[in-house]
Design a protein around this motif. Sequence first.
Motif, PDB file in Angstrom:
ATOM      1  N   UNK A 252      74.307 -26.357  30.226  1.00 29.54           N
ATOM      2  CA  UNK A 252      73.609 -26.010  28.975  1.00 29.54           C
ATOM      3  C   UNK A 252      73.237 -24.539  28.895  1.00 29.54           C
ATOM      4  N   UNK A 253      72.807 -23.995  30.000  1.00 32.63           N
ATOM      5  CA  UNK A 253      72.271 -22.632  29.985  1.00 32.63           C
ATOM      6  C   UNK A 253      73.105 -21.667  30.802  1.00 32.63           C
ATOM      7  N   UNK A 254      74.335 -22.072  31.115  1.00 30.99           N
ATOM      8  CA  UNK A 254      75.266 -21.175  31.788  1.00 30.99           C
ATOM      9  C   UNK A 254      74.676 -20.544  33.037  1.00 30.99           C
ATOM     10  N   UNK A 255      74.843 -19.250  33.148  1.00 35.40           N
ATOM     11  CA  UNK A 255      74.409 -18.543  34.355  1.00 35.40           C
ATOM     12  C   UNK A 255      72.894 -18.417  34.467  1.00 35.40           C
ATOM     13  N   UNK A 256      72.169 -18.930  33.480  1.00 36.53           N
ATOM     14  CA  UNK A 256      70.702 -18.951  33.572  1.00 36.53           C
ATOM     15  C   UNK A 256      70.206 -20.202  34.302  1.00 36.53           C
ATOM     16  N   UNK A 257      71.087 -21.190  34.499  1.00 39.55           N
ATOM     17  CA  UNK A 257      70.707 -22.421  35.198  1.00 39.55           C
ATOM     18  C   UNK A 257      70.616 -22.159  36.698  1.00 39.55           C
ATOM     19  N   UNK A 258      69.587 -22.697  37.319  1.00 37.68           N
ATOM     20  CA  UNK A 258      69.417 -22.497  38.763  1.00 37.68           C
ATOM     21  C   UNK A 258      70.614 -23.028  39.539  1.00 37.68           C
ATOM     22  N   UNK A 259      71.134 -24.205  39.151  1.00 34.06           N
ATOM     23  CA  UNK A 259      72.251 -24.750  39.926  1.00 34.06           C
ATOM     24  C   UNK A 259      73.503 -23.890  39.763  1.00 34.06           C
ATOM     25  N   UNK A 260      73.667 -23.220  38.627  1.00 36.47           N
ATOM     26  CA  UNK A 260      74.809 -22.311  38.456  1.00 36.47           C
ATOM     27  C   UNK A 260      74.616 -21.072  39.326  1.00 36.47           C
ATOM     28  N   UNK A 261      73.407 -20.577  39.394  1.00 33.58           N
ATOM     29  CA  UNK A 261      73.128 -19.442  40.291  1.00 33.58           C
ATOM     30  C   UNK A 261      73.398 -19.826  41.737  1.00 33.58           C
ATOM     31  N   UNK A 262      73.055 -21.077  42.100  1.00 37.27           N
ATOM     32  CA  UNK A 262      73.336 -21.550  43.455  1.00 37.27           C
ATOM     33  C   UNK A 262      74.841 -21.631  43.696  1.00 37.27           C
ATOM     34  N   UNK A 263      75.595 -22.090  42.706  1.00 36.75           N
ATOM     35  CA  UNK A 263      77.054 -22.164  42.835  1.00 36.75           C
ATOM     36  C   UNK A 263      77.643 -20.768  43.016  1.00 36.75           C
ATOM     37  N   UNK A 264      77.125 -19.802  42.277  1.00 36.01           N
ATOM     38  CA  UNK A 264      77.630 -18.433  42.425  1.00 36.01           C
ATOM     39  C   UNK A 264      77.420 -17.925  43.847  1.00 36.01           C
ATOM     40  N   UNK A 265      76.302 -18.300  44.459  1.00 38.49           N
ATOM     41  CA  UNK A 265      76.009 -17.867  45.823  1.00 38.49           C
ATOM     42  C   UNK A 265      76.812 -18.660  46.860  1.00 38.49           C
ATOM     43  N   UNK A 266      77.089 -19.943  46.545  1.00 39.64           N
ATOM     44  CA  UNK A 266      77.815 -20.806  47.479  1.00 39.64           C
ATOM     45  C   UNK A 266      78.482 -21.924  46.669  1.00 39.64           C
ATOM     46  N   UNK A 267      79.784 -21.856  46.453  1.00 43.81           N
ATOM     47  CA  UNK A 267      80.451 -22.854  45.603  1.00 43.81           C
ATOM     48  C   UNK A 267      80.675 -24.220  46.257  1.00 43.81           C
TER      49      UNK A 267
END
Length: 129
Positions: free
Chosen positions: A61-76
């Motif tokens: 829903x919130x793209x790169x503002x979502x915490x889980x997306x930020x976590x994926x960026x750090x570790x997929x």
Amino acid sequence: MLDLNDLKRRVVHPIQRYLVNPVGRNAPVTLIETTGRKSGQPRRTAVGGRLIDDQFWMVSEHGEHSDYVRNIKANPAVRVRHGGRWRSGTAALLPDDDPAARLRQLPGMNSAVVRAMGSNLLTIRIDLD
């Protein structure tokens, strides 16, 4: 001055964080488990999407503002619980994919909520092991 997307995110985020996610973690729903980018601890989030062969497709829903997306960026490296079964996989953020078109291929109720509440839609594909 806040734009509409910022306002949506500020309203929706606490509802999801403190109401939807705690309930979802203990319900028979699809979960994505990421590794916290700061804590290193497992983080579970209720999500909607569709399993197609060995790929799980979803739209944030919130793209790169979502915490889980930020976590994926750090570790997929992630895990997905779908149909009561946990599977490991690797998540890929797909900013060039059309998230509105993708939502038409995903479960209707969840897609309607994502469209209504979303501020910065982002397609995610998880290649499952």
